[in-house]
Design an enzyme around this catalytic site. Sequence first.
Site, PDB file in Angstrom:
ATOM      1  N   CYS A 102      64.453  18.942  89.951  1.00  0.00           N
ATOM      2  CA  CYS A 102      63.758  18.402  91.741  1.00  0.00           C
ATOM      3  C   CYS A 102      64.897  18.196  92.643  1.00  0.00           C
ATOM      4  O   CYS A 102      65.583  19.137  92.751  1.00  0.00           O
ATOM      5  CB  CYS A 102      62.413  16.938  91.690  1.00  0.00           C
ATOM      6  SG  CYS A 102      61.939  17.015  93.455  1.00  0.00           S
TER       7      CYS A 102
ATOM      8  N   HIS B  20      58.307  20.891  88.035  1.00  0.00           N
ATOM      9  CA  HIS B  20      58.946  19.240  87.052  1.00  0.00           C
ATOM     10  C   HIS B  20      58.129  20.025  85.551  1.00  0.00           C
ATOM     11  O   HIS B  20      57.455  20.051  85.608  1.00  0.00           O
ATOM     12  CB  HIS B  20      58.163  17.961  87.882  1.00  0.00           C
ATOM     13  CG  HIS B  20      58.184  17.740  88.862  1.00  0.00           C
ATOM     14  ND1 HIS B  20      59.409  16.442  88.556  1.00  0.00           N
ATOM     15  CD2 HIS B  20      58.346  17.657  90.002  1.00  0.00           C
ATOM     16  CE1 HIS B  20      60.078  16.163  90.258  1.00  0.00           C
ATOM     17  NE2 HIS B  20      59.370  16.654  90.880  1.00  0.00           N
TER      18      HIS B  20
ATOM     19  N   GLU C 139      58.489  19.038  83.560  1.00  0.00           N
ATOM     20  CA  GLU C 139      57.557  17.457  82.343  1.00  0.00           C
ATOM     21  C   GLU C 139      56.088  16.736  83.035  1.00  0.00           C
ATOM     22  O   GLU C 139      54.762  16.785  82.097  1.00  0.00           O
ATOM     23  CB  GLU C 139      58.689  16.621  82.550  1.00  0.00           C
ATOM     24  CG  GLU C 139      58.501  15.319  83.957  1.00  0.00           C
ATOM     25  CD  GLU C 139      59.043  16.102  85.182  1.00  0.00           C
ATOM     26  OE1 GLU C 139      58.999  15.595  86.155  1.00  0.00           O
ATOM     27  OE2 GLU C 139      59.917  16.952  84.869  1.00  0.00           O
TER      28      GLU C 139
END
Length: 199
Positions: free
Chosen positions: A77, A178, A180
């Site tokens: 990001c 992202h 994650e």
Amino acid sequence: MQTVIVKYNAGNIQSVLYALERIGFEGVVTDDPDTIARADRVIFPGVGHAGAAMAYLKEKKLDLLLKDLRQPFLGICLGMQLMCQHSEEGDTPCLGIFEEPVLSFSKGQNQFKIPQIGWNNIYDLNSPLFDKVDENSFVYLVHGFYAAIGNHTIAKTDYIKSYSTALHRDNFYGVQFHPEKSAKVGEQILHNFMTKIHH
């Protein structure tokens, strides 16, 4: 093998640590230059303002260290955007690892919300980073600025226009989305970074 997650004044560090743990890897969160330099892998996440983040990196002398690292390096990001030459966010000179500029989504596009928040697909995947990831897989994004398409583009996304959703040069990789927060696709990409990307 030590994996370092670079700590700086940009949020979202812990969720990357937990995502690594979910796929069986440990990480250490630090802004200590020696620890970062000695690490086997470096992850550079971030959510926040480019100008404030670069100011913190400079204050800690991390701006010079990061761009000279030779181990596998993944920006996420804002981390990816800071690896570019320049960001229109706060007219900020960045690390200059990638030559692609970071631009603002134009404000005149009323049918599009800015920032882009939510799931979108990635395509033109061109890297071992995307091993076992299908074309047009969906990932989670939150951003109002984007990296242009250029020589280092290894994946694209369309929102208002086509842009680089992943970049690669030498040992440096960056993703706008992202991993994650991108469910199984994100876990696969993190796993690929940890196992398929070598010096």
